[in-house]
Each structure stands twice: as C-alpha cells, then as structure tokens.
Enzyme design. Structure first.
Site, PDB file in Angstrom:
ATOM      1  N   GLU A 146      -2.005  -9.226  -0.094  1.00  0.00           N
ATOM      2  CA  GLU A 146      -1.279 -10.042   0.876  1.00  0.00           C
ATOM      3  C   GLU A 146      -2.234 -10.689   1.872  1.00  0.00           C
ATOM      4  OE1 GLU A 146       2.391  -7.015   0.161  1.00  0.00           O
ATOM      5  OE2 GLU A 146       1.251  -6.873   2.024  1.00  0.00           O
ATOM      6  N   GLY A 220       5.757  -4.951  -4.800  1.00  0.00           N
ATOM      7  CA  GLY A 220       7.027  -5.343  -4.208  1.00  0.00           C
ATOM      8  C   GLY A 220       7.990  -6.014  -5.162  1.00  0.00           C
TER       9      GLY A 220
END
Length: 304
Positions: A146, A220
């Site tokens: 990320e 995720g």
C-alpha cells in the site's frame, strides 16, 4: 531416485551460479517441476522449519480502530492464551501507539506501520524513527504494497528507510510481493528479487530484518495463495539469501507470509517449512482470531 534428484539439483545449481538474477525464475520453475523433496525429520519437540529463527506473527492494524475498539482488542489479546515459542508484534495506527503500548501485555511488542527516511525535522506529516523509539516501538513495517502502489514509494527509497531504521535500533519487517499482472506474466521471482536487492543494497546486516512476502493480489481481497504457492516463493527467497549472502543469513532470516491470512487457513500455511510466520491484516483486528493464527505454530510441531 535420491541419487537422480541430487544430480538434477546439482546441475540446476551449476546453471544458476552462471546466470544473472533474471535467470532465477526459469531455474525455480525447472526445479519445481523435476524435484520432489522428502519431508524433513526434526527431533521430537522441535518446530519443523527450514530456517532457524523463531516463529513470528505480526498484526498490521492499518488505518483502523478507535480508542474504544482498540481498548477492547488489547483486552482480548491480554486475556488470550498464546503459545510461548512465537514472537508477536502489533502495529497500531500512529495516533494509538502510546495507548496500546501502555496497556498491552509485555508478551506482545509494538511496531510502527511506517517511518521517515532519516532524522526528524521539517517533514510535515512524517514520523521519525527517534519518535517511534521514544514511544517504545521495537519494529517498523517498510515496503508494504500500500505504500508502494498507493503512496508511490519506490524500491530505493524503501531501502534507505530500512537502513536508517536499522541504524537506530529498530527491527524492520521488510515487505515484498508481486501484482496480479506480474504473477500472470511469470515475473513473481523477478519482482521479489528486485525488491529484496533494494533492501540488500542499502542495509549492512540482515540480523534484525524479517522478510514478509505479501502477494499484492491477495491483500484484502479474500483470496489467498495456496500453501504450495506461498512455499514456492518463500523457498526461492531463502535460496536468494543463500546465494547472495550466506547459508547462515538464509537460515537465520525469518520469511513470513501475508495476504488474507485468517484462522481458517493459517494452520495449513504454517505447515510449510519455509513459512516462518505471518503478517496479518484484517484478522488481527479480531482478538480471538488473531490468537488462533499466532497459535498455528503448533502445526509445525511434529514428532519424529
């Protein structure tokens, strides 16, 4: 059969030693398709791991939680029964590090989710390593996908962050991993080795580094790499460390897996000998489930 396998493996290693990093992908494909290794036979009571490091489980809480919800999570973790032979680390959001550090059991260490590349100063919005140490952090997560793919941090910048954190006494959880299109293009090893090399070019020692392999396509998403897919990359990373540094570095450096790890899949993943633990996202926000993942170390314990 054993002699044939040994001969094949030796020939592959001879080929690999004469090739640049870019050739390692074909090497591992070839080894994977031709060799079948027998299971190791550890002594009774020891953990069956390819490396010699202690099982390591980190909880990355990312940008989640409030004072109340994290107080409840800490309470759940404090009351959980955790296997003793596991290093456990949690990474709260920056604004809650002090709260968590002052309330969580000493059994669990604190990590930051990021740090600045050098000494603190006029860097609006950044957090320095010195500040993290002042709050009692022992670790920092660097190179998470990320940060790479949303924030835009590149390999060289991440390597410099790692070098500075290590120089100031923080342990580094060094994240690597490929995008879906990179996996589909057969570039998994190339990407992971390039990211590893950026760390290697910047740091002077691997003593306080834990490598976290996190395929970006499972983070995720609810998808998870199969235990075999994860093991294949972990074994390749360990071999890369052995080739480029030493057998000792390859053995001592812990290589953990991240990406939709949960209570349902952690035991099967933990059985793989090169998986030395986990970096857990969403499931680490649920105390009982995170405890189950920590305790999956028991899947490695075999009698011989």
């Amino acid at each position: 059969m054993a002699a044939t396998s040994t001969s094949l493996f030796s020939s592959h290693l001879h080929f690999l030693n004469s090739q640049p990093f870019s050739s390692t992908h074909s090497f591992f494909q070839s080894v994977h398709s031709t060799l079948s290794f027998p299971p190791s036979k550890p002594s009774r009571g020891v953990v069956a791991m390819a490396g010699s490091g202690k099982f390591f489980v980190g909880g990355n809480w990312k940008c989640n939680g409030t004072k109340d919800s994290l107080s409840k999570l800490v309470s759940d973790l404090n009351s959980a029964t955790l296997e003793p032979d596991v290093d456990v680390v949690v990474a709260p959001p920056f604004v809650y590090i002090d709260q968590v550090k002052n309330s969580i059991t000493d059994r669990i260490e604190i990590s930051a989710q990021n740090s600045w590349v050098g000494k603190g100063g006029a860097f609006t919005g950044e957090i320095s390593v010195e500040q993290l140490k002042d709050l009692g952090c022992k670790w920092v997560i660097l190179g998470h996908s990320e940060r790479r793919h949303i924030i835009g941090e590149n390999d060289e910048f991440i390597g410099k962050k790692a070098a500075y954190a290590l120089s100031e006494g923080l342990g580094v959880i060094a994240c690597i991993g490929e995008l879906l299109q990179e996996r589909e293009a057969g570039k998994t090893f190339d990407v992971c080795f390039q990211q590893l090399k950026a760390f290697a070019d910047a740091v002077s020692s691997w003593d306080n580094i834990v490598i976290a392999y996190e395929p970006v396509w499972v983070i995720g998403t609810g998808k998870v790499a199969t235990p075999e897919q994860a093991q294949e990359v972990h074994a390749a990373v360990r071999d890369w460390l052995k080739k480029n540094f030493s057998v000792e570095v390859a053995s001592k450096t812990r290589i953990i897996y991240g990406g939709s790890v949960n209570a349902s899949n952690s035991a099967e993943l933990a059985k793989k000998e090169d998986i030395d633990g986990f970096l857990v996202g969403g499931a680490s926000l649920k105390g009982p489930e995170f405890a189950t993942i920590i305790n999956s170390v028991t899947s490695k314990k075999v009698a011989a």
